[in-house]
Design a protein around this motif. Structure first.
Motif, PDB file in Angstrom:
ATOM      1  N   ASN A 398       0.805  -1.224   0.000  1.00 41.88           N
ATOM      2  CA  ASN A 398       0.000   0.000   0.000  1.00 41.88           C
ATOM      3  C   ASN A 398       0.834   1.267   0.000  1.00 41.88           C
ATOM      4  O   ASN A 398       0.300   2.364   0.182  1.00 41.88           O
ATOM      5  CB  ASN A 398      -0.964   0.005   1.196  1.00 41.88           C
ATOM      6  N   GLY A 399       2.146   1.148  -0.198  1.00 41.69           N
ATOM      7  CA  GLY A 399       2.980   2.322  -0.358  1.00 41.69           C
ATOM      8  C   GLY A 399       3.279   3.094   0.904  1.00 41.69           C
ATOM      9  O   GLY A 399       3.701   4.260   0.831  1.00 41.69           O
ATOM     10  N   ASP A 400       3.123   2.464   2.091  1.00 35.66           N
ATOM     11  CA  ASP A 400       3.418   3.179   3.336  1.00 35.66           C
ATOM     12  C   ASP A 400       4.827   2.910   3.852  1.00 35.66           C
ATOM     13  O   ASP A 400       5.199   3.351   4.944  1.00 35.66           O
ATOM     14  CB  ASP A 400       2.396   2.835   4.422  1.00 35.66           C
ATOM     15  N   GLY A 401       5.623   2.161   3.059  1.00 35.36           N
ATOM     16  CA  GLY A 401       6.997   1.890   3.448  1.00 35.36           C
ATOM     17  C   GLY A 401       7.174   0.730   4.398  1.00 35.36           C
ATOM     18  O   GLY A 401       8.303   0.444   4.814  1.00 35.36           O
ATOM     19  N   LEU A 402       6.088   0.022   4.736  1.00 33.70           N
ATOM     20  CA  LEU A 402       6.145  -1.095   5.685  1.00 33.70           C
ATOM     21  C   LEU A 402       5.885  -2.406   4.948  1.00 33.70           C
ATOM     22  O   LEU A 402       5.060  -2.456   4.030  1.00 33.70           O
ATOM     23  CB  LEU A 402       5.103  -0.908   6.788  1.00 33.70           C
ATOM     24  N   PRO A 403       6.560  -3.495   5.357  1.00 34.18           N
ATOM     25  CA  PRO A 403       6.336  -4.779   4.682  1.00 34.18           C
ATOM     26  C   PRO A 403       4.958  -5.347   5.004  1.00 34.18           C
ATOM     27  O   PRO A 403       4.535  -5.369   6.163  1.00 34.18           O
ATOM     28  CB  PRO A 403       7.452  -5.671   5.240  1.00 34.18           C
ATOM     29  N   ASP A 404       4.272  -5.803   3.968  1.00 32.74           N
ATOM     30  CA  ASP A 404       2.962  -6.436   4.088  1.00 32.74           C
ATOM     31  C   ASP A 404       3.061  -7.880   3.611  1.00 32.74           C
ATOM     32  O   ASP A 404       4.049  -8.282   2.991  1.00 32.74           O
ATOM     33  CB  ASP A 404       1.927  -5.679   3.252  1.00 32.74           C
ATOM     34  N   LEU A 405       2.019  -8.654   3.891  1.00 34.93           N
ATOM     35  CA  LEU A 405       1.959 -10.043   3.454  1.00 34.93           C
ATOM     36  C   LEU A 405       0.769 -10.241   2.536  1.00 34.93           C
ATOM     37  O   LEU A 405      -0.303  -9.666   2.759  1.00 34.93           O
ATOM     38  CB  LEU A 405       1.795 -10.998   4.643  1.00 34.93           C
ATOM     39  N   ILE A 406       0.951 -11.050   1.514  1.00 32.21           N
ATOM     40  CA  ILE A 406      -0.185 -11.549   0.747  1.00 32.21           C
ATOM     41  C   ILE A 406       0.019 -13.038   0.568  1.00 32.21           C
ATOM     42  O   ILE A 406       1.105 -13.489   0.180  1.00 32.21           O
ATOM     43  CB  ILE A 406      -0.352 -10.824  -0.601  1.00 32.21           C
ATOM     44  N   THR A 407      -0.978 -13.821   0.941  1.00 31.73           N
ATOM     45  CA  THR A 407      -0.891 -15.278   0.843  1.00 31.73           C
ATOM     46  C   THR A 407      -1.901 -15.791  -0.165  1.00 31.73           C
ATOM     47  O   THR A 407      -3.019 -15.272  -0.271  1.00 31.73           O
ATOM     48  CB  THR A 407      -1.160 -15.958   2.206  1.00 31.73           C
ATOM     49  N   GLY A 408      -1.508 -16.820  -0.908  1.00 30.55           N
ATOM     50  CA  GLY A 408      -2.438 -17.560  -1.742  1.00 30.55           C
ATOM     51  C   GLY A 408      -2.920 -18.761  -0.963  1.00 30.55           C
ATOM     52  O   GLY A 408      -2.122 -19.585  -0.517  1.00 30.55           O
ATOM     53  N   ASN A 409      -4.215 -18.852  -0.744  1.00 27.32           N
ATOM     54  CA  ASN A 409      -4.785 -19.883   0.129  1.00 27.32           C
ATOM     55  C   ASN A 409      -5.296 -21.052  -0.712  1.00 27.32           C
ATOM     56  O   ASN A 409      -6.364 -20.981  -1.312  1.00 27.32           O
ATOM     57  CB  ASN A 409      -5.888 -19.277   0.983  1.00 27.32           C
ATOM     58  N   TRP A 410      -4.494 -22.085  -0.737  1.00 31.66           N
ATOM     59  CA  TRP A 410      -4.647 -23.169  -1.686  1.00 31.66           C
ATOM     60  C   TRP A 410      -5.912 -23.986  -1.472  1.00 31.66           C
ATOM     61  O   TRP A 410      -6.430 -24.598  -2.401  1.00 31.66           O
ATOM     62  CB  TRP A 410      -3.411 -24.074  -1.593  1.00 31.66           C
ATOM     63  N   ARG A 411      -6.462 -23.972  -0.275  1.00 29.11           N
ATOM     64  CA  ARG A 411      -7.588 -24.872   0.011  1.00 29.11           C
ATOM     65  C   ARG A 411      -8.953 -24.263  -0.294  1.00 29.11           C
ATOM     66  O   ARG A 411      -9.944 -24.993  -0.350  1.00 29.11           O
ATOM     67  CB  ARG A 411      -7.528 -25.357   1.457  1.00 29.11           C
ATOM     68  N   ASP A 412      -9.049 -22.970  -0.441  1.00 31.68           N
ATOM     69  CA  ASP A 412     -10.350 -22.417  -0.817  1.00 31.68           C
ATOM     70  C   ASP A 412     -10.275 -21.429  -1.972  1.00 31.68           C
ATOM     71  O   ASP A 412     -11.268 -20.799  -2.323  1.00 31.68           O
ATOM     72  CB  ASP A 412     -11.052 -21.779   0.389  1.00 31.68           C
TER      73      ASP A 412
END
Length: 428
Positions: A398-412
């Motif tokens: 989101n461009g705030d300079g902080l690390p974010d997470l995005i996960t791909g959820n394989w089961r749904d």
């Protein structure tokens, strides 16, 4: 924010698996107008995520590998397609039409991204459940040229793009699961199918077929030369690079997914890997590894995610191997782990100057965030995701300079977006 299966249908190919590029930012995506989904098929399931480029606003564009799951594979279908999708609009826009890169009953295993022809654009290498590695070069319009297919002996697994001989050109590094041919290959495959119902009671969870580490040197134009083959038994899986003996050359770590072992291959300075050392992890089924200096002593360390087994008969674990210099490592140290721990990536998540890491779990609705307390001592926190989080990325979404997470959820078939607060905690 969690993107649900209904939204994820935006990148579905009929009866198949695909690789798509997703720009995660802005609104929750909805179905593009030009996407048709065959009735009665299972939803596609996100399997791998890798950052390929930055959008015009600096937010990362993700390369995502999808899998329809075993039900979809039983029906057969279009396996691997490349599609570029910009999710900032409503509805999202499909920038590049689907490009097939594989055959039927196949799905992407691993993805590597790097500029291999020096044109300033990130190219892609993909392994699938087929005996080949595909390399896709970017075209001037931002899409991809037809895949270059490099045949190999058996199922390709791990892949990396690394300049192993330091000539300035990335080389193609990958693993194969079975390095056997002819009747031996048939025997291995038949035995694996026949004995699968009793696998949990076997001393080793699967029969251990011989595996291989393979390297093709790049010429700087996007083409790669003949295979160099190194024994990586048993059952070579993922491969990652790091200078593990501090000699300036990239070395390689290969996990052996059917055992509790990893192999460290040391570079001789010319891109050859005759020196191999085997390390024993603290859990079953070594799935993925990452390299970083966790205790700030100047020596690279290795962290390994062991997913255990489908039930309590296997031991999930996160194993830390602290480096002693010169390519030597201490005995593995066990950290608490979620069952199904499978993928690990490092970053400074709390901005204290130490390397932290995240481990996903394909059997759980949680991912583990391991915060470095200094000196390589870790505190684990759990963050909730969709079920079966597998592939993921750590980036500023989101461009705030902080690390974010995005996960791909394989089961749904969903994605989870977790925004970092800068202290190692995350919010939806």
């Amino acid at each position: 924010m969690r993107l649900t299966p209904g939204h994820q249908v935006a990148v579905t190919a009929a009866w198949g698996m695909l690789v798509g590029i997703l720009l995660f930012g802005g609104r929750t995506p909805v179905e593009p107008q030009d996407t048709a989904v065959a009735p009665g098929t299972s939803s596609t399931l996100p399997y791998r995520l890798s950052v390929i480029d930055a959008g015009e606003d600096g937010r990362p564009v993700h390369l995502v590998g999808f899998d329809t799951g075993w039900a979809g594979m039983e029906r057969g279908g279009i396996a691997n397609a490349l599609r570029v999708i910009d999710f900032r609009g409503s509805p999202p826009s499909v920038v590049v039409p689907a490009i097939l890169i594989g055959g039927e009953r196949s799905h992407p295993h691993m993805i590597a991204v790097r500029d291999v022809n020096g044109d300033g654009h990130a190219d892609v290498a993909v392994t699938t459940s087929r005996p080949a590695v595909s390399v896709l070069l970017r075209d001037p319009r931002g899409g991809f040229k037809p895949a270059q297919r490099y045949e190999t002996t058996d199922t390709s697994r791990g892949v990396a793009l690394v300049d192993v001989n330091r000539d300035g050109h990335p080389d193609l590094v990958y693993t194969t699961e079975y390095e056997v041919t002819g009747w031996d290959r048939l025997v291995y495959r038949a035995a694996r199918v026949i004995l699968r119902p009793w696998a949990a009671q076997m001393p080793f969870r699967y029969l251990h077929p011989p595996g291989a580490l393979k390297i093709r040197l790049g010429d700087g134009t996007g083409a790669f030369g003949a295979e160099r083959v190194y024994d990586a038994s048993p059952k070579a899986y993922t491969v990652v690079a790091g200078d593990l003996d501090a000699d300036g050359d990239p070395d390689l770590v290969v996990t052996h997914e059917s055992t509790n072992r990893i192999s460290v291959f040391f570079n001789d300075g010319q891109g050859r890997f005759g020196d191999r050392r085997v390390l024993t992890t603290t859990g079953d089924r070594a799935n993925h590894a990452a390299v970083a200096d966790f205790n700030a002593d100047g020596h690279p360390d290795i962290v390994v995610a062991n997913w255990g087994w489908y039930d309590a008969s296997g031991t999930p674990s996160v194993t830390l191997f602290f480096g002693e210099g010169g390519g030597r490592f201490q005995e593995g140290e066990a950290l608490p782990a979620i069952p199904g721990s499978c993928w690990v990536k490092t970053a400074d998540l709390d901005r204290d100057g130490d390397q932290d890491f995240v481990v996903t779990s394909w059997l759980s609705t949680y991912a583990g965030v391991y915060l470095n307390q200094g000196g390589g001592r870790f505190e684990r926190r759990l963050v909730e995701t969709g079920p079966g989080n597998y592939g993921f990325s750590i980036r500023d979404l989101n461009g705030d300079g902080l690390p974010d997470l995005i996960t791909g959820n394989w089961r749904d078939g969903s994605f989870s977006k977790l925004y970092g607060n800068g202290d190692g905690t995350f919010r939806l």
